[in-house]
Design a protein around this motif. Structure first.
Motif, PDB file in Angstrom:
ATOM      1  N   GLU A  84      -9.418   9.297  -2.556  1.00  0.00           N
ATOM      2  CA  GLU A  84      -9.352   8.069  -2.643  1.00  0.00           C
ATOM      3  C   GLU A  84     -10.677   7.299  -2.336  1.00  0.00           C
ATOM      4  OE1 GLU A  84      -6.176   7.111  -4.127  1.00  0.00           O
ATOM      5  OE2 GLU A  84      -5.600   6.011  -2.489  1.00  0.00           O
ATOM      6  N   VAL A 135       0.889   4.251  -2.884  1.00  0.00           N
ATOM      7  CA  VAL A 135       0.786   5.623  -2.552  1.00  0.00           C
ATOM      8  C   VAL A 135       1.931   6.471  -3.002  1.00  0.00           C
ATOM      9  CG1 VAL A 135       0.271   7.207  -0.903  1.00  0.00           C
ATOM     10  CG2 VAL A 135      -0.814   5.229  -0.667  1.00  0.00           C
ATOM     11  N   THR A 180      -6.235  13.855   0.414  1.00  0.00           N
ATOM     12  CA  THR A 180      -5.839  12.470  -0.633  1.00  0.00           C
ATOM     13  C   THR A 180      -6.638  11.399   0.070  1.00  0.00           C
ATOM     14  OG1 THR A 180      -3.526  13.182  -0.638  1.00  0.00           O
ATOM     15  CG2 THR A 180      -4.124  10.855  -1.007  1.00  0.00           C
ATOM     16  N   MET A 181      -7.152  11.173   1.328  1.00  0.00           N
ATOM     17  CA  MET A 181      -7.799  10.221   1.736  1.00  0.00           C
ATOM     18  C   MET A 181      -9.253  10.117   1.232  1.00  0.00           C
ATOM     19  SD  MET A 181      -6.083   7.509   3.155  1.00  0.00           S
ATOM     20  CE  MET A 181      -7.305   6.733   4.296  1.00  0.00           C
ATOM     21  N   PHE A 191       3.135   8.413   3.585  1.00  0.00           N
ATOM     22  CA  PHE A 191       3.285  10.098   3.955  1.00  0.00           C
ATOM     23  C   PHE A 191       4.313  10.159   5.235  1.00  0.00           C
ATOM     24  CE2 PHE A 191      -1.213   9.898   2.388  1.00  0.00           C
ATOM     25  CZ  PHE A 191      -1.102  10.857   1.238  1.00  0.00           C
ATOM     26  N   TYR A 222      -0.587   4.016   4.367  1.00  0.00           N
ATOM     27  CA  TYR A 222      -0.621   5.158   4.055  1.00  0.00           C
ATOM     28  C   TYR A 222       0.149   6.158   4.878  1.00  0.00           C
ATOM     29  CZ  TYR A 222      -4.603   4.967   0.757  1.00  0.00           C
ATOM     30  OH  TYR A 222      -5.289   4.479  -0.384  1.00  0.00           O
ATOM     31  N   THR A 229       0.968  -1.080   0.029  1.00  0.00           N
ATOM     32  CA  THR A 229       0.067   0.000  -0.037  1.00  0.00           C
ATOM     33  C   THR A 229       0.828   1.200   0.068  1.00  0.00           C
ATOM     34  OG1 THR A 229      -1.950  -1.137   1.433  1.00  0.00           O
ATOM     35  CG2 THR A 229      -1.813   1.172   1.307  1.00  0.00           C
ATOM     36  N   ALA A 230       1.921   1.327   1.021  1.00  0.00           N
ATOM     37  CA  ALA A 230       2.836   2.374   0.970  1.00  0.00           C
ATOM     38  C   ALA A 230       3.535   2.883  -0.653  1.00  0.00           C
ATOM     39  CB  ALA A 230       3.979   2.213   2.057  1.00  0.00           C
ATOM     40  N   THR A 235       0.138  14.087   9.511  1.00  0.00           N
ATOM     41  CA  THR A 235      -0.285  12.965   8.674  1.00  0.00           C
ATOM     42  C   THR A 235      -1.229  12.152   9.469  1.00  0.00           C
ATOM     43  OG1 THR A 235       1.602  12.943   7.418  1.00  0.00           O
ATOM     44  CG2 THR A 235       0.421  10.970   7.572  1.00  0.00           C
ATOM     45  N   THR A 288      -2.912  14.964   3.506  1.00  0.00           N
ATOM     46  CA  THR A 288      -3.312  13.399   3.899  1.00  0.00           C
ATOM     47  C   THR A 288      -4.942  13.462   3.937  1.00  0.00           C
ATOM     48  OG1 THR A 288      -1.273  13.228   5.212  1.00  0.00           O
ATOM     49  CG2 THR A 288      -3.246  11.814   5.662  1.00  0.00           C
ATOM     50  N   LEU A 299      -5.204  11.714   8.626  1.00  0.00           N
ATOM     51  CA  LEU A 299      -5.871  10.360   8.339  1.00  0.00           C
ATOM     52  C   LEU A 299      -7.216  10.253   9.123  1.00  0.00           C
ATOM     53  CD1 LEU A 299      -2.754   7.958   7.969  1.00  0.00           C
ATOM     54  CD2 LEU A 299      -4.428   8.651   6.143  1.00  0.00           C
TER      55      LEU A 299
END
Length: 242
Positions: free
Chosen positions: A74, A11, A70-71, A101, A97, A7-8, A142, A67, A146
């Motif tokens: 998504e 992203v 972006t979330m 970040f 994530y 996942t990282a 960050t 952050t 989130l």
């Protein structure tokens, strides 16, 4: 853990193809500090007194904004919903994530600290400690981004959390007036806001080169708040978009 790293990596690949996000994360904090430096060009003592705190505050604000938006993006694009139909756990997803970040925050902190200390000649005694707290502050932004993104349906709603989450911390962190001189209710409130500990740490780093016990306490509080925010983000992550 492999799903977290996957996942990282995804992203980070998305970020690397988004020039606006790269400029916002890597370049903008240095530009703001450059502007701050020349606003007080005739009073270098002001830049040396407040500049270290701004070194922590600008990355905190920018990473929170990037952050959270972006979330939400998504989620509205359906990416999160598709990912959550796979075996990946919510904690692994949020961890991915956060890791991505966090890497961006590390790059941001190194660039911003280097520009501030060696180009703008900010007077600090422990550059490595400044970088450490700049990373911790950016990761805190960050983690809170989130967490708060779980309560936003649109990108505009994510931005609306700025006055609620960020501005009170700016007013009470001791940047404008020492926390000790605030009325008791405001002082007690500032004690539960994590940005207060970041501002205290940057102020102390501007005064002394020793990594004192107070700095350890500030660092532990920041790391603990990051962990709590990430845990909250994992628990509040919805499997379906409303």
């Amino acid at each position: 853990m492999s799903r977290t790293f996957a996942t990282a990596r995804r992203v980070l690949q998305q970020l690397s193809h988004d020039p606006r996000s790269i400029v916002l994360i890597v370049v903008l904090p240095s530009v703001l500090l450059l502007l701050f430096k020349y606003v007080y060009d005739g009073s270098p003592e002001v830049f040396n007194r407040i500049g270290p705190q701004m070194l922590g505050i600008f990355p905190f604000i920018i990473m929170f904004l990037v952050t959270s938006v972006t979330m939400v993006r998504e989620r509205t694009s359906g990416t999160l919903e598709r990912l959550l139909t796979t075996p990946i756990r919510r904690g692994e997803l949020i961890g991915g994530y956060a890791l991505a970040f966090g890497v961006a925050a590390l790059v941001q902190a190194v660039v911003t600290s280097a520009v501030s200390i060696w180009l703008l000649q900010m007077d600090v005694n422990s550059p490595w400690a400044v970088v450490l707290f700049a990373v911790a502050d950016a990761v805190l932004g960050t983690a809170l981004g989130l967490l708060m993104s779980a309560f936003a349906v649109t990108e505009f709603q994510a931005v609306q959390f700025m006055p609620l989450v960020v501005i009170p911390q700016l007013l009470l962190c001791g940047l404008l007036t020492p926390r000790a001189s605030m009325p008791d209710p405001l002082y007690w409130l500032s004690n539960v806001l994590p940005l207060s500990y970041a501002a205290d740490a940057f102020r102390d780093l501007g005064l002394s080169g020793d990594f004192t016990s107070n700095l350890w306490i500030d660092l532990i509080v920041l790391v603990g708040c990051c962990a709590l925010a990430l845990a909250g983000a994992s628990l509040t992550l919805r499997r379906r978009t409303p």
